[in-house]
Design a protein around this motif. Structure first.
Motif, PDB file in Angstrom:
ATOM      1  N   ASP A  24     -79.873 -22.317 -49.566  1.00  0.00           N
ATOM      2  CA  ASP A  24     -80.723 -23.080 -50.484  1.00  0.00           C
ATOM      3  C   ASP A  24     -81.222 -24.380 -49.865  1.00  0.00           C
ATOM      4  N   VAL A  25     -80.322 -25.095 -49.189  1.00  0.00           N
ATOM      5  CA  VAL A  25     -80.668 -26.421 -48.685  1.00  0.00           C
ATOM      6  C   VAL A  25     -81.814 -26.360 -47.682  1.00  0.00           C
ATOM      7  N   ALA A  26     -81.901 -25.285 -46.909  1.00  0.00           N
ATOM      8  CA  ALA A  26     -82.978 -25.168 -45.926  1.00  0.00           C
ATOM      9  C   ALA A  26     -84.337 -25.085 -46.616  1.00  0.00           C
ATOM     10  N   TYR A  27     -84.407 -24.305 -47.695  1.00  0.00           N
ATOM     11  CA  TYR A  27     -85.667 -24.215 -48.437  1.00  0.00           C
ATOM     12  C   TYR A  27     -85.991 -25.532 -49.139  1.00  0.00           C
ATOM     13  N   ALA A  28     -84.960 -26.224 -49.620  1.00  0.00           N
ATOM     14  CA  ALA A  28     -85.199 -27.515 -50.270  1.00  0.00           C
ATOM     15  C   ALA A  28     -85.828 -28.508 -49.302  1.00  0.00           C
ATOM     16  N   HIS A  29     -85.487 -28.405 -48.025  1.00  0.00           N
ATOM     17  CA  HIS A  29     -86.030 -29.327 -47.030  1.00  0.00           C
ATOM     18  C   HIS A  29     -87.525 -29.137 -46.801  1.00  0.00           C
ATOM     19  N   ILE A  30     -88.033 -27.924 -47.000  1.00  0.00           N
ATOM     20  CA  ILE A  30     -89.468 -27.693 -46.764  1.00  0.00           C
ATOM     21  C   ILE A  30     -90.270 -27.652 -48.059  1.00  0.00           C
ATOM     22  N   ALA A  31     -89.594 -27.723 -49.200  1.00  0.00           N
ATOM     23  CA  ALA A  31     -90.295 -27.650 -50.483  1.00  0.00           C
ATOM     24  C   ALA A  31     -91.382 -28.717 -50.629  1.00  0.00           C
ATOM     25  N   PRO A  32     -91.149 -29.982 -50.214  1.00  0.00           N
ATOM     26  CA  PRO A  32     -92.227 -30.972 -50.332  1.00  0.00           C
ATOM     27  C   PRO A  32     -93.476 -30.598 -49.539  1.00  0.00           C
ATOM     28  N   LEU A  33     -93.298 -29.960 -48.387  1.00  0.00           N
ATOM     29  CA  LEU A  33     -94.453 -29.526 -47.595  1.00  0.00           C
ATOM     30  C   LEU A  33     -95.235 -28.448 -48.335  1.00  0.00           C
ATOM     31  N   LEU A  34     -94.517 -27.501 -48.927  1.00  0.00           N
ATOM     32  CA  LEU A  34     -95.179 -26.413 -49.638  1.00  0.00           C
ATOM     33  C   LEU A  34     -95.897 -26.922 -50.888  1.00  0.00           C
ATOM     34  N   ARG A  35     -95.283 -27.879 -51.578  1.00  0.00           N
ATOM     35  CA  ARG A  35     -95.943 -28.436 -52.767  1.00  0.00           C
ATOM     36  C   ARG A  35     -97.234 -29.159 -52.385  1.00  0.00           C
ATOM     37  N   LYS A  36     -97.185 -29.909 -51.300  1.00  0.00           N
ATOM     38  CA  LYS A  36     -98.381 -30.629 -50.870  1.00  0.00           C
ATOM     39  C   LYS A  36     -99.452 -29.657 -50.385  1.00  0.00           C
ATOM     40  N   LEU A  37     -99.060 -28.574 -49.715  1.00  0.00           N
ATOM     41  CA  LEU A  37    -100.035 -27.568 -49.301  1.00  0.00           C
ATOM     42  C   LEU A  37    -100.707 -26.951 -50.520  1.00  0.00           C
ATOM     43  N   ALA A  38     -99.918 -26.624 -51.543  1.00  0.00           N
ATOM     44  CA  ALA A  38    -100.496 -26.067 -52.769  1.00  0.00           C
ATOM     45  C   ALA A  38    -101.510 -27.036 -53.370  1.00  0.00           C
ATOM     46  N   GLN A  39    -101.172 -28.312 -53.371  1.00  0.00           N
ATOM     47  CA  GLN A  39    -102.098 -29.320 -53.895  1.00  0.00           C
ATOM     48  C   GLN A  39    -103.393 -29.331 -53.091  1.00  0.00           C
ATOM     49  N   ARG A  40    -103.284 -29.261 -51.784  1.00  0.00           N
ATOM     50  CA  ARG A  40    -104.479 -29.258 -50.937  1.00  0.00           C
ATOM     51  C   ARG A  40    -105.334 -28.011 -51.186  1.00  0.00           C
ATOM     52  N   LEU A  41    -104.694 -26.912 -51.546  1.00  0.00           N
ATOM     53  CA  LEU A  41    -105.422 -25.671 -51.825  1.00  0.00           C
ATOM     54  C   LEU A  41    -105.938 -25.620 -53.260  1.00  0.00           C
ATOM     55  N   GLY A  42    -105.611 -26.643 -54.055  1.00  0.00           N
ATOM     56  CA  GLY A  42    -106.100 -26.712 -55.420  1.00  0.00           C
ATOM     57  C   GLY A  42    -105.412 -25.768 -56.381  1.00  0.00           C
ATOM     58  N   LYS A  43    -104.114 -25.557 -56.177  1.00  0.00           N
ATOM     59  CA  LYS A  43    -103.369 -24.666 -57.065  1.00  0.00           C
ATOM     60  C   LYS A  43    -101.988 -25.248 -57.327  1.00  0.00           C
ATOM     61  N   PRO A  44    -101.344 -24.870 -58.441  1.00  0.00           N
ATOM     62  CA  PRO A  44     -99.980 -25.335 -58.696  1.00  0.00           C
ATOM     63  C   PRO A  44     -98.999 -24.661 -57.743  1.00  0.00           C
ATOM     64  N   PRO A  45     -97.826 -25.267 -57.517  1.00  0.00           N
ATOM     65  CA  PRO A  45     -96.848 -24.665 -56.599  1.00  0.00           C
ATOM     66  C   PRO A  45     -96.503 -23.223 -56.950  1.00  0.00           C
ATOM     67  N   GLY A  46     -96.434 -22.920 -58.243  1.00  0.00           N
ATOM     68  CA  GLY A  46     -96.078 -21.569 -58.652  1.00  0.00           C
ATOM     69  C   GLY A  46     -97.098 -20.522 -58.272  1.00  0.00           C
ATOM     70  N   ALA A  47     -98.311 -20.956 -57.929  1.00  0.00           N
ATOM     71  CA  ALA A  47     -99.365 -20.016 -57.544  1.00  0.00           C
ATOM     72  C   ALA A  47     -99.568 -19.948 -56.032  1.00  0.00           C
ATOM     73  N   LEU A  48     -98.800 -20.744 -55.279  1.00  0.00           N
ATOM     74  CA  LEU A  48     -98.895 -20.680 -53.819  1.00  0.00           C
ATOM     75  C   LEU A  48     -98.350 -19.335 -53.349  1.00  0.00           C
ATOM     76  N   ARG A  49     -99.160 -18.567 -52.627  1.00  0.00           N
ATOM     77  CA  ARG A  49     -98.759 -17.226 -52.195  1.00  0.00           C
ATOM     78  C   ARG A  49     -97.980 -17.328 -50.884  1.00  0.00           C
ATOM     79  N   ILE A  50     -96.691 -17.015 -50.952  1.00  0.00           N
ATOM     80  CA  ILE A  50     -95.789 -17.136 -49.808  1.00  0.00           C
ATOM     81  C   ILE A  50     -95.365 -15.740 -49.357  1.00  0.00           C
ATOM     82  N   TRP A  51     -95.416 -15.513 -48.063  1.00  0.00           N
ATOM     83  CA  TRP A  51     -95.008 -14.218 -47.493  1.00  0.00           C
ATOM     84  C   TRP A  51     -93.846 -14.423 -46.539  1.00  0.00           C
TER      85      TRP A  51
END
Length: 296
Positions: A24-51
């Motif tokens: 869990d802690v590893a994903y928590a460390h990158i969560a702020p990056l993913l949230r900011k990427l979602a913001q830059r793409l104009g979508k909420p974090p829950g809609a960021l498509r992660i593979w």
């Protein structure tokens, strides 16, 4: 060494040490990056498509979901190497977030694939040098020193203050006791100690004594022994910590996302991870000779 979500080409031999999931802690460390990427793409974090192309036990969906990322593709029936060889397309996604098996040449094949994706597939952005894949990849600390390693310009690293302990998906030692520990066979010591998932028995010295000690270790493992640190994974079996970093490139948003992270988190000393701009700023290789001199 055990790492995050795993799936290998069917023709590749299974390495039981790869059957572990990212904590869990590893994903928590990158969560702020993913949230900011979602913001830059104009979508909420829950809609960021992660593979995540490597499947182990599917825990990545729950772990990222708990952080607010609900659109995660981690298909147990899909083989990443079918995508690599072009026999099937990658799923639609905004970014690849994964932790490849540390054994064999999996990390190399993953980075080669990501570097080749500038002109094809999903999850890519555009920089002055042309299209580039967006990725956040957790890989061993030595990967950037490999002769084959290449990363897009601007790639940065997230270095945890404490090594990650990975979660054994198949029971850890209990599941893998038929495989000899190479450290034990070579040196009669093992840096992982009780958390090692492999057999500590070898030829010579005192085979009967080793057999008795090994049976005791197995009994402790089967009774639910857990070692190697926490990580918020509910007491499940974890393995010894391992040196690894997140390798990050967010396409055309790399610089702005990195700058936003530094502004908000860079001066705070308790976030558990630091951002490093290039390979020159990464820590030196760990001194394994001192560990061996101490007998593990």
């Amino acid at each position: 060494m055990p790492t995050g979500s795993k799936r290998k080409a069917p023709s590749a031999p299974r390495d039981p040490a790869d059957d572990c999931e990212t904590p869990d802690v590893a994903y928590a460390h990158i969560a702020p990056l993913l949230r900011k990427l979602a913001q830059r793409l104009g979508k909420p974090p829950g809609a960021l498509r992660i593979w995540d192309p490597y499947y182990c036990a599917g825990g990545v969906k729950a772990r990222l979901g708990a952080l607010g990322f609900g659109d995660v593709v981690n298909d147990p029936d899909a083989d990443f190497y079918d995508v690599v060889d072009g026999s099937r397309p990658p799923p639609p996604h905004d970014i690849c977030v994964t932790n490849p098996p540390f054994s064999g040449n999996h990390a190399r094949r993953l980075f080669e694939y990501l570097n080749s994706r500038g002109e094809r597939g999903e999850g890519k952005g555009t920089t002055k040098g042309g299209p580039v894949a967006r990725f956040v990849v957790l890989a061993p600390e030595y990967v950037h020193r490999k002769a084959w390693f290449e990363a897009p310009r601007g790639t940065f690293f997230m270095v945890p203050s404490r090594r990650y302990s990975f979660v054994a998906a198949s029971g850890g030692r209990r599941e893998n006791t038929a495989v000899d520990c190479r450290h034990w066979r070579r040196e009669r010591s093992c840096p992982r100690g009780e958390t090692c998932p492999f057999v500590h028995v070898g030829p010579g010295i005192d085979p009967e004594g080793e057999r008795v000690a090994e049976e005791a270790r197995r009994a402790r493992a089967n009774a639910g022994f857990s070692g190697g640190g926490g990580g918020g994974d509910g007491g499940r079996v974890t393995v010894a910590p391992f040196d690894c970093y997140w390798h990050c490139h967010l396409g055309e948003f790399t610089r702005s996302v990195a700058a936003a992270w530094r502004q908000k988190h860079g001066r705070r000393g308790r976030v558990g991870v630091r951002m490093v701009d290039g390979v020159e700023g990464l820590p030196p290789p760990p001194d394994k000779s001192a560990k061996r001199a101490r007998g593990g």
